[in-house]
Design a protein around this motif. Sequence first.
Motif, PDB file in Angstrom:
ATOM      1  N   SER A   1     -15.326  30.111 -31.690  1.00 57.61           N
ATOM      2  CA  SER A   1     -16.421  29.254 -31.238  1.00 57.61           C
ATOM      3  C   SER A   1     -16.148  28.695 -29.853  1.00 57.61           C
ATOM      4  N   HIS A   2     -14.886  28.324 -29.598  1.00 61.40           N
ATOM      5  CA  HIS A   2     -14.561  27.799 -28.277  1.00 61.40           C
ATOM      6  C   HIS A   2     -14.672  28.894 -27.227  1.00 61.40           C
TER       7      HIS A   2
ATOM      8  N   THR B   1     -17.752  31.327 -22.594  1.00 67.56           N
ATOM      9  CA  THR B   1     -18.544  32.460 -22.131  1.00 67.56           C
ATOM     10  C   THR B   1     -19.995  32.064 -21.911  1.00 67.56           C
ATOM     11  N   ALA B   2     -20.551  31.297 -22.836  1.00 70.95           N
ATOM     12  CA  ALA B   2     -21.954  30.892 -22.714  1.00 70.95           C
ATOM     13  C   ALA B   2     -22.178  30.018 -21.490  1.00 70.95           C
ATOM     14  N   GLU B   3     -21.214  29.181 -21.172  1.00 67.58           N
ATOM     15  CA  GLU B   3     -21.357  28.308 -20.004  1.00 67.58           C
ATOM     16  C   GLU B   3     -21.179  29.069 -18.698  1.00 67.58           C
ATOM     17  N   LEU B   4     -20.246  30.006 -18.683  1.00 66.72           N
ATOM     18  CA  LEU B   4     -19.914  30.700 -17.438  1.00 66.72           C
ATOM     19  C   LEU B   4     -20.862  31.846 -17.124  1.00 66.72           C
ATOM     20  N   SER B   5     -21.301  32.560 -18.132  1.00 63.46           N
ATOM     21  CA  SER B   5     -22.057  33.792 -17.916  1.00 63.46           C
ATOM     22  C   SER B   5     -23.268  33.623 -17.009  1.00 63.46           C
TER      23      SER B   5
ATOM     24  N   ILE C   1     -13.186  28.891 -12.031  1.00 60.37           N
ATOM     25  CA  ILE C   1     -12.237  27.768 -12.013  1.00 60.37           C
ATOM     26  C   ILE C   1     -12.894  26.494 -12.515  1.00 60.37           C
ATOM     27  N   ARG C   2     -14.131  26.274 -12.112  1.00 60.90           N
ATOM     28  CA  ARG C   2     -14.823  25.050 -12.523  1.00 60.90           C
ATOM     29  C   ARG C   2     -14.982  25.001 -14.048  1.00 60.90           C
ATOM     30  N   VAL C   3     -15.349  26.117 -14.643  1.00 59.32           N
ATOM     31  CA  VAL C   3     -15.515  26.147 -16.097  1.00 59.32           C
ATOM     32  C   VAL C   3     -14.157  26.040 -16.792  1.00 59.32           C
TER      33      VAL C   3
ATOM     34  N   ILE D   1     -11.414  37.660 -19.705  1.00 58.69           N
ATOM     35  CA  ILE D   1     -11.167  38.044 -18.316  1.00 58.69           C
ATOM     36  C   ILE D   1     -12.508  38.114 -17.601  1.00 58.69           C
ATOM     37  N   VAL D   2     -12.597  37.412 -16.486  1.00 57.12           N
ATOM     38  CA  VAL D   2     -13.805  37.425 -15.670  1.00 57.12           C
ATOM     39  C   VAL D   2     -13.606  38.418 -14.532  1.00 57.12           C
TER      40      VAL D   2
END
Length: 499
Positions: free
Chosen positions: A28-29, A34-38, A86-88, A73-74
């Motif tokens: 879940s974490h 992923t949901a915030e960064l994508s 980095i911000r996320v 991995i982004v």
Amino acid sequence: MAGTIATSAIVAAAWMHSAFRGPAYSPSHHANVTAELSPLLSANASILAPGSTGWSEAALRWQPWKSPVLDIIVEVATEQDIEHSIRVANHHRRPFLAISGGHGGTRDLSNVRNGIGIRMRGMKGVAVAEDGRTARIGGGILSGELAHTLWADGKQNVGGGCECTGAVAPMLGGGHGWLQGQYGLMADNLVSARLTLANATTVTVSATLQPDLFWALEGAGHNFGIVSSFEYKLHDRTPENEKWTYDLMIFRQDQLEDVYRTAEKLDASSQTVELAHWSYWLRNPVVDPVDPIIMFYVIYQGTTIPSQHTKPFHNLKPVSSQVNTTDLLGLAKVTLLDMTSPFCAHSNTTAVQRWPTLLKTYPISGLRSAFNKLASLPSPFNGSAFIIEAYSLQGVQAVPEDSTAFADRTSSLLLSPFLIYPISTQEVDEQGEQHGREMQQILANASGRPLSAYINYASGFESQEALFGYQPWRLEKLRALKREYDPEGRFSYYAAVHT
């Protein structure tokens, strides 16, 4: 013969701010990150998770000893992608790690748990300036890719000997290489960099823009940010400078003292910038069923090697000798460090530990002790090697020693065991650490000087002084800059500056 001997022998073969260790992994974490960064990423960026298409390639490192553990991995494509990543990561209190060649091998990396990898391979463009004196280079390019691209444009660059490492990371640690006698270290050829800091802002650093941060970047740069692109000095390749000749000689173990006493005399008597020496100690039962052999290269920039540089070695009667001419690009293959060599193979089953020592002169008694130690290693380490790199120093010492964070401009010799073994148990890892530390200390003790360790090969067990110099002002300056630009230790996973 020599190439066959070398290849078969090789094939046989932290500190961090505790707040960012992150909670135990949970699906879940991971989904929340992923949901915030994508939605923040550019069209050409992507996020990889374990088991997804592309994960295996992106996550595979050169070797698994003390490897980081990543949740995602982004695959970044722009400077803004790095900033968002980095911000996320900061928001979710997750460690992050920039990845290009994946060659880092220090225990600091093992402090990355449940981390976010920021893979730079989508940023590898090369744009040569109109005047041909510099190029703007993407932070994800590999050393070999950069060298080949520039060569096709009639240019050459100061780079490390290994093609498969990232180009940026060796530069941040100083960066030894074939052309340093003429042009200095890799770090000395850095003109400016776009650097994303721990607070997710990006700045330009150079000798005139944030000069203190630029000073730190040239030798301790892993501590201060992610280089999205950099401006780098170029040098013309010409018919007069593009050819290199090598004489590869094979010696038996009983010739060790004579070989390195000869090298010492020649190094002392000839300071020519065209000359380099390179050695491998490797096991090869065809030549010696008991002890490692000594592969010794005389490497010279030119179509022939003046006899005064090779005749004294031939007088020692090597087992074999192979003379050939290549170019700067070909030296990687000659020294077994090109993209297809065993030393460039990535693996999750074969570990490599490096324990470097920088020295001014060959410590003959220490070399014998280190050789005997290598020869007596237990069977899991049968594929191990020992490397000695000897470069010209003129260009390195032409740069004032206080002008960069790189501390050791007086040592021309880089020595390191490469302890290579199949990953099996923690006990075997610890055996490697013990053997490596002993070999490193043997050489330092025999030299009569405190240990100086090359950051790009560092094991992570070395002292701060060994990495960054014994002049108190150096560490004081680095620590002050670390507190200013990275107060929470977000960049503390490779040769960390301890505040």
